[in-house]
Design an enzyme around this catalytic site. Sequence first.
Site, PDB file in Angstrom:
ATOM      1  N   ASP A  52      -0.039 -17.805   2.725  1.00 18.54           N
ATOM      2  CA  ASP A  52       1.254 -17.260   2.271  1.00 18.54           C
ATOM      3  C   ASP A  52       2.310 -17.410   3.362  1.00 18.54           C
ATOM      4  O   ASP A  52       3.108 -16.509   3.590  1.00 18.54           O
ATOM      5  CB  ASP A  52       1.085 -15.784   1.876  1.00 18.54           C
ATOM      6  CG  ASP A  52       2.295 -15.247   1.109  1.00 18.54           C
ATOM      7  OD1 ASP A  52       2.968 -16.044   0.427  1.00 18.54           O
ATOM      8  OD2 ASP A  52       2.566 -14.037   1.196  1.00 18.54           O
ATOM      9  N   THR A 107       3.337  -6.999   0.717  1.00 18.22           N
ATOM     10  CA  THR A 107       2.558  -7.503  -0.415  1.00 18.22           C
ATOM     11  C   THR A 107       1.941  -6.351  -1.205  1.00 18.22           C
ATOM     12  O   THR A 107       1.823  -6.405  -2.415  1.00 18.22           O
ATOM     13  CB  THR A 107       1.434  -8.434   0.094  1.00 18.22           C
ATOM     14  OG1 THR A 107       2.020  -9.402   0.974  1.00 18.22           O
ATOM     15  CG2 THR A 107       0.751  -9.159  -1.040  1.00 18.22           C
ATOM     16  N   TYR A 108       1.527  -5.301  -0.519  1.00 16.71           N
ATOM     17  CA  TYR A 108       0.812  -4.208  -1.183  1.00 16.71           C
ATOM     18  C   TYR A 108       1.521  -2.875  -1.155  1.00 16.71           C
ATOM     19  O   TYR A 108       0.995  -1.899  -1.658  1.00 16.71           O
ATOM     20  CB  TYR A 108      -0.568  -4.029  -0.532  1.00 16.71           C
ATOM     21  CG  TYR A 108      -1.373  -5.279  -0.562  1.00 16.71           C
ATOM     22  CD1 TYR A 108      -1.710  -5.846  -1.784  1.00 16.71           C
ATOM     23  CD2 TYR A 108      -1.760  -5.912   0.602  1.00 16.71           C
ATOM     24  CE1 TYR A 108      -2.427  -7.013  -1.828  1.00 16.71           C
ATOM     25  CE2 TYR A 108      -2.486  -7.080   0.563  1.00 16.71           C
ATOM     26  CZ  TYR A 108      -2.815  -7.628  -0.662  1.00 16.71           C
ATOM     27  OH  TYR A 108      -3.526  -8.789  -0.711  1.00 16.71           O
ATOM     28  N   VAL A 166       5.065  -0.318   0.660  1.00 12.36           N
ATOM     29  CA  VAL A 166       6.297  -0.175   1.433  1.00 12.36           C
ATOM     30  C   VAL A 166       6.007  -0.288   2.929  1.00 12.36           C
ATOM     31  O   VAL A 166       4.963   0.160   3.401  1.00 12.36           O
ATOM     32  CB  VAL A 166       6.939   1.206   1.138  1.00 12.36           C
ATOM     33  CG1 VAL A 166       8.269   1.357   1.864  1.00 12.36           C
ATOM     34  CG2 VAL A 166       7.148   1.379  -0.362  1.00 12.36           C
ATOM     35  N   VAL A 167       6.952  -0.886   3.667  1.00  8.48           N
ATOM     36  CA  VAL A 167       6.828  -0.980   5.127  1.00  8.48           C
ATOM     37  C   VAL A 167       7.918  -0.126   5.769  1.00  8.48           C
ATOM     38  O   VAL A 167       9.092  -0.196   5.385  1.00  8.48           O
ATOM     39  CB  VAL A 167       6.959  -2.443   5.613  1.00  8.48           C
ATOM     40  CG1 VAL A 167       6.698  -2.521   7.117  1.00  8.48           C
ATOM     41  CG2 VAL A 167       5.992  -3.355   4.865  1.00  8.48           C
ATOM     42  N   ILE A 170      11.809  -0.345   5.902  1.00  6.36           N
ATOM     43  CA  ILE A 170      12.361  -1.645   6.306  1.00  6.36           C
ATOM     44  C   ILE A 170      12.017  -2.770   5.336  1.00  6.36           C
ATOM     45  O   ILE A 170      12.512  -3.879   5.490  1.00  6.36           O
ATOM     46  CB  ILE A 170      11.927  -2.044   7.739  1.00  6.36           C
ATOM     47  CG1 ILE A 170      10.408  -1.931   7.923  1.00  6.36           C
ATOM     48  CG2 ILE A 170      12.659  -1.221   8.783  1.00  6.36           C
ATOM     49  CD1 ILE A 170       9.907  -2.418   9.283  1.00  6.36           C
ATOM     50  N   GLY A 171      11.205  -2.502   4.322  1.00 12.16           N
ATOM     51  CA  GLY A 171      10.927  -3.569   3.358  1.00 12.16           C
ATOM     52  C   GLY A 171       9.745  -3.271   2.469  1.00 12.16           C
ATOM     53  O   GLY A 171       9.113  -2.225   2.579  1.00 12.16           O
ATOM     54  N   GLU A 172       9.499  -4.220   1.558  1.00 10.33           N
ATOM     55  CA  GLU A 172       8.354  -4.127   0.657  1.00 10.33           C
ATOM     56  C   GLU A 172       7.360  -5.197   1.086  1.00 10.33           C
ATOM     57  O   GLU A 172       7.704  -6.373   1.130  1.00 10.33           O
ATOM     58  CB  GLU A 172       8.787  -4.422  -0.783  1.00 10.33           C
ATOM     59  CG  GLU A 172       9.836  -3.460  -1.338  1.00 10.33           C
ATOM     60  CD  GLU A 172       9.226  -2.164  -1.848  1.00 10.33           C
ATOM     61  OE1 GLU A 172       8.003  -2.151  -2.093  1.00 10.33           O
ATOM     62  OE2 GLU A 172       9.973  -1.188  -1.989  1.00 10.33           O
ATOM     63  N   LYS A 197       2.718  -0.039   7.472  1.00  8.62           N
ATOM     64  CA  LYS A 197       2.595  -0.597   6.123  1.00  8.62           C
ATOM     65  C   LYS A 197       1.781   0.376   5.282  1.00  8.62           C
ATOM     66  O   LYS A 197       0.596   0.603   5.542  1.00  8.62           O
ATOM     67  CB  LYS A 197       1.916  -1.970   6.176  1.00  8.62           C
ATOM     68  CG  LYS A 197       1.793  -2.616   4.809  1.00  8.62           C
ATOM     69  CD  LYS A 197       1.062  -3.942   4.873  1.00  8.62           C
ATOM     70  CE  LYS A 197       1.915  -5.043   5.427  1.00  8.62           C
ATOM     71  NZ  LYS A 197       1.295  -6.376   5.225  1.00  8.62           N
TER      72      LYS A 197
END
Length: 297
Positions: free
Chosen positions: A128, A14-15, A17-18, A10-12, A33
Amino acid sequence: MEDFEKIEKIGEGTYGVVYKGRNRLTGQIVAMKKIRLESDDEGVPSTAIREISLLKELKHENIVCLEDVLMEENRIYLIFEFLSMDLKKYMDSLPVDKHMESELVRSYLYQITSAILFCHRRRVLHRDLKPQNLLIDKSGLIKVADFGLGRSFGIPVRIYTHEIVTLWYRAPEVLLGSPRYSCPVDIWSIGCIFAEMATRKPLFQGDSEIDQLFRMFRILKTPTEDIWPGVTSLPDYKNTFPCWSTNQLTNQLKNLDANGIDLIQKMLIYDPVHRISAKDILEHPYFNGFQSGLVRN
């Protein structure tokens, strides 16, 4: 890890792949995550340990809950509660001519600020904040996610690296290279998010650090020693900065009432010492008559 299965990426984060995932035992949908470890020798990166230790301390209804931490070979998985929508996606999904309901804006601002006050009282900065890491559900709840760059701060505030906040929401003291900063960096970010919720448009859309500063200066006027004592001594301040001399903020905020404009002005004060605190935001007249119940989006 055998208790969890991945459903889709579902996304990238900070550290790493999610993934959207499922707990095989309970059927619960979760966000996974994945943080890749560089080598077996290094163990879990300190960044991940910091994130984990922070999140386990921060139990609040407006903060994304860390359910579990799992190790697998040279990977670590952080298992979070799953929310499918974030504030950026939500705002992008609205018809071009439609603004967010004013009560929803108030509700979201109240909830975000409540979460940050909870953090600040525990000596934790987020650092952030941006619409992409504010997750929402259909009931009107909004939760702060991704404490990847958050860090406990002591007194005096340590000298931090200044690559932290996504450009558009980055506080001026960070952009100008201040070696010390504290809770006001989060307040600035929330002020920018508040303006964006009210207008559907990011307030300062810079594409470099200097462009970001100049966009601020154009709208809020160029800071001077009179309005921000010490600004000319900051490492990245230049005497050659163009001088914009009028504050245009009100012109950018046509949809907000007088209390809303007053609150944003207090959140976007250049001098961090005088920027409004999270506690004082919640007590501002903008929230007069506001019931802290949820407003459906």
